[in-house]
Design a protein around this motif. Sequence first.
Motif, short mmCIF file in Angstrom:
data_model
loop_
_atom_site.label_atom_id
_atom_site.label_comp_id
_atom_site.label_asym_id
_atom_site.label_seq_id
_atom_site.Cartn_x
_atom_site.Cartn_y
_atom_site.Cartn_z
N THR A 47 47.99 19.98 24.75
CA THR A 47 47.82 19.70 26.19
C THR A 47 47.47 18.24 26.41
OG1 THR A 47 47.06 21.97 26.62
CG2 THR A 47 46.50 20.30 28.27
N LEU A 48 46.58 17.70 25.61
CA LEU A 48 46.16 16.31 25.74
C LEU A 48 47.36 15.38 25.53
CD1 LEU A 48 43.57 14.56 26.17
CD2 LEU A 48 43.47 14.35 23.67
N MET A 49 48.15 15.67 24.50
CA MET A 49 49.32 14.83 24.21
C MET A 49 50.42 15.02 25.26
SD MET A 49 48.57 12.89 21.71
CE MET A 49 46.97 12.84 22.54
N ASN A 50 50.51 16.21 25.83
CA ASN A 50 51.48 16.43 26.90
C ASN A 50 51.14 15.60 28.14
OD1 ASN A 50 53.24 18.16 25.60
ND2 ASN A 50 52.20 20.02 26.25
N MET A 51 49.87 15.30 28.33
CA MET A 51 49.48 14.42 29.45
C MET A 51 49.86 12.97 29.13
SD MET A 51 45.90 15.89 30.98
CE MET A 51 45.10 16.40 29.45
N LEU A 52 49.70 12.58 27.88
CA LEU A 52 50.06 11.22 27.49
C LEU A 52 51.58 11.01 27.54
CD1 LEU A 52 49.08 8.49 26.44
CD2 LEU A 52 49.13 9.42 24.11
N THR A 71 49.77 5.20 35.50
CA THR A 71 50.01 6.56 35.99
C THR A 71 51.24 7.10 35.29
OG1 THR A 71 49.07 6.06 38.16
CG2 THR A 71 50.52 7.98 38.01
N ILE A 72 51.04 8.19 34.52
CA ILE A 72 52.16 8.80 33.79
C ILE A 72 52.41 10.16 34.41
CG2 ILE A 72 53.02 9.54 31.54
CD1 ILE A 72 51.04 7.60 30.24
N ALA A 73 53.41 10.23 35.29
CA ALA A 73 53.69 11.45 36.04
C ALA A 73 54.91 12.20 35.52
CB ALA A 73 53.87 11.13 37.52
N SER A 74 55.61 11.62 34.54
CA SER A 74 56.82 12.26 34.00
C SER A 74 57.13 11.65 32.65
CB SER A 74 58.00 12.02 34.95
OG SER A 74 58.36 10.64 34.93
N PRO A 75 57.97 12.33 31.84
CA PRO A 75 58.39 11.73 30.57
C PRO A 75 59.09 10.39 30.75
CG PRO A 75 58.87 14.08 30.58
CD PRO A 75 58.42 13.73 31.97
N LYS A 76 59.77 10.21 31.90
CA LYS A 76 60.43 8.94 32.17
C LYS A 76 59.39 7.82 32.31
CE LYS A 76 64.22 7.09 34.96
NZ LYS A 76 65.16 7.35 36.06
N ASP A 77 58.25 8.14 32.98
CA ASP A 77 57.16 7.18 33.08
C ASP A 77 56.62 6.83 31.69
OD1 ASP A 77 57.30 7.10 35.81
OD2 ASP A 77 55.63 8.48 36.15
N GLY A 84 56.72 7.99 23.27
CA GLY A 84 57.70 9.04 22.98
C GLY A 84 57.06 10.16 22.18
N MET A 85 57.36 11.41 22.55
CA MET A 85 56.78 12.56 21.84
C MET A 85 57.87 13.38 21.18
SD MET A 85 54.01 15.33 23.25
CE MET A 85 53.40 16.68 22.21
N ILE A 86 57.66 13.69 19.91
CA ILE A 86 58.59 14.54 19.15
C ILE A 86 57.94 15.90 19.04
CG2 ILE A 86 59.73 14.93 16.94
CD1 ILE A 86 58.76 11.41 18.00
N ILE A 152 64.46 9.01 15.98
CA ILE A 152 65.29 7.83 16.29
C ILE A 152 65.55 7.76 17.80
CG2 ILE A 152 67.58 6.79 15.97
CD1 ILE A 152 67.52 7.67 13.09
N LYS A 153 65.67 8.92 18.44
CA LYS A 153 65.88 8.95 19.89
C LYS A 153 64.75 8.23 20.63
CE LYS A 153 65.78 12.94 22.16
NZ LYS A 153 66.22 14.26 22.67
N THR A 154 63.51 8.44 20.18
CA THR A 154 62.37 7.77 20.82
C THR A 154 62.36 6.28 20.50
OG1 THR A 154 60.85 8.24 18.99
CG2 THR A 154 60.99 9.89 20.73
N LEU A 155 62.71 5.94 19.24
CA LEU A 155 62.73 4.53 18.85
C LEU A 155 63.85 3.78 19.57
CD1 LEU A 155 62.15 4.95 15.00
CD2 LEU A 155 60.49 4.12 16.68
N TYR A 156 64.98 4.43 19.77
CA TYR A 156 66.13 3.84 20.47
C TYR A 156 65.73 3.44 21.89
CZ TYR A 156 71.10 3.32 21.75
OH TYR A 156 72.33 2.83 22.15
#
Length: 513
Positions: A47-52, A71-77, A84-86, A152-156
């Motif tokens: 849950t904590l990491m899902n907020m980050l 303010t992190i309101a979405s994965p795009k933010d 990036g979260m795997i 790699i998707k997150t690093l890209y």
Amino acid sequence: MDTNLAVEMRKVTKTFGSVVANENVDMQLRKGEILSLLGENGSGKTTLMNMLSGIYFPDSGQILIDGKPVTIASPKDAFKFGIGMIHQHFKLIDVFTATENIVLGLEDNKKFDLEAASKKVLEIAEKYGFQINPKQKIYEMSVSQKQTVEIIKTLYRGAQILILDEPTAVLTPQETEKLFAVMKKMRADGKSIIIITHKLNEVMEISDRVAVLRKGQYIATVNTSETNPQALTDMMVGRATVLDINRPEPVNPEPRLVVENLTCVDEEGVKRLDNVSFTAYSGEILGIAGVAGSGQRELLEAVAGLYPVKSGTIVYSSDYKNSKSLVGLDPLSIRKMGVTMSFVPEDRLGMGLVGTMGMTGNMMIRSWRKGKSFFLDRKSPDKLAQKIKEELEVVTPDVNYPVRRLSGGNVQKVLVGREIAAAPSVLMTAYAVRGLDINTSYTIYNLLTAQKEKGVAVVYVGEDLDVILALCDRVMVLCGGQVSGIVDARTTTKEEIGLLMTQFRREGAKENE
């Protein structure tokens, strides 16, 4: 302001209705470090990491990236801030190539130059030591290759902060070693990494510091070099715990379950088990290892009478003279033959328990199937339910509270407790400690050992190779539905089992049946 901090979380709180997932959590991640996030199941790590990572939004508190409130309101933010979260369960499209999955969702309304993108993918792979074919389809890949695509998707996308949720849960020891080598290269390149894991030996090997959560609250962050697995466990649980697995030698082992050339095919005609042969002895624990989907579930269900057998034999022996064939029988027929078999399936509620019933009702099912009155014989099941509730510390309002409303870990305790209490001669468990905290996991290990000492043939399917090697007497390794080896758990190594999990046999590896 500490310029060395990549992430700082201040008094972060998240609730879901009346459930407090995180409460006033303070946590820091430094630039160029690997931080392990540790805690029991339900402690609020994910849950904590899902907020980050922008999946959830905090109810209160503040998140700072590079010292600045954001303010992190979405994965795009999150990607905008280099996060990036795997996840444990990959988010990939099977029919697309690695490159197509990596660039998917970037720069809307623009046509991509896939050749240029593939070249960039290879550059990233070469820089950090990944092995990847950019043009390979996802459905052709192993689990570790799919994980590589996700990283790699997150690093890209330019991530400087990576969060890995249980990244080694489905990897062989060799694949884990490769992943750790990549993580160290990323750290050397200045990346900041958070790894959520429950494997303490991996925490000690890969991390620089360890942050511990307990029941949604932040406990402390310690330097890995200044702690040990026992101290970390005590921090997670909140009290001193014993992490020893007792493994006595088997006494007078006799063949209890003899399986020969077992072949099973699913509804689509896919062969799930291919000529599997082994013997489970009384007074021993036989471990079954393999990467996910290697046939572990189908094997136990076939023995229990829950999965159709195409060919082969399954014979139960109460002694050397009395043998009974189990092929073609359902669980009730097996029980009527006098075979006392207990089974803890992977699917707790779908197959193991009736979700709408309480603990007592689920205990009564066994009494009812023995021919006793479902309405009159309530006293002994109620007594058993109370006993399991107390001994395994099942958190429930009362023993008649529907089990489907309990947490996954508590559902597991109910099922394991019931099956062990049935006094079986064969006990099969599929991931018996999945969803359980460390303290309860060791209670279960000791219960299985106690069954072994009573002469029960115990079959243990597990994910943690360290536990399998410490708990079991022999280990059978499955790969693609076939037996790739049966080894002595006291003399084998994680590396040997890892090779067998991928069908690479080390010269001289022996099969001991």
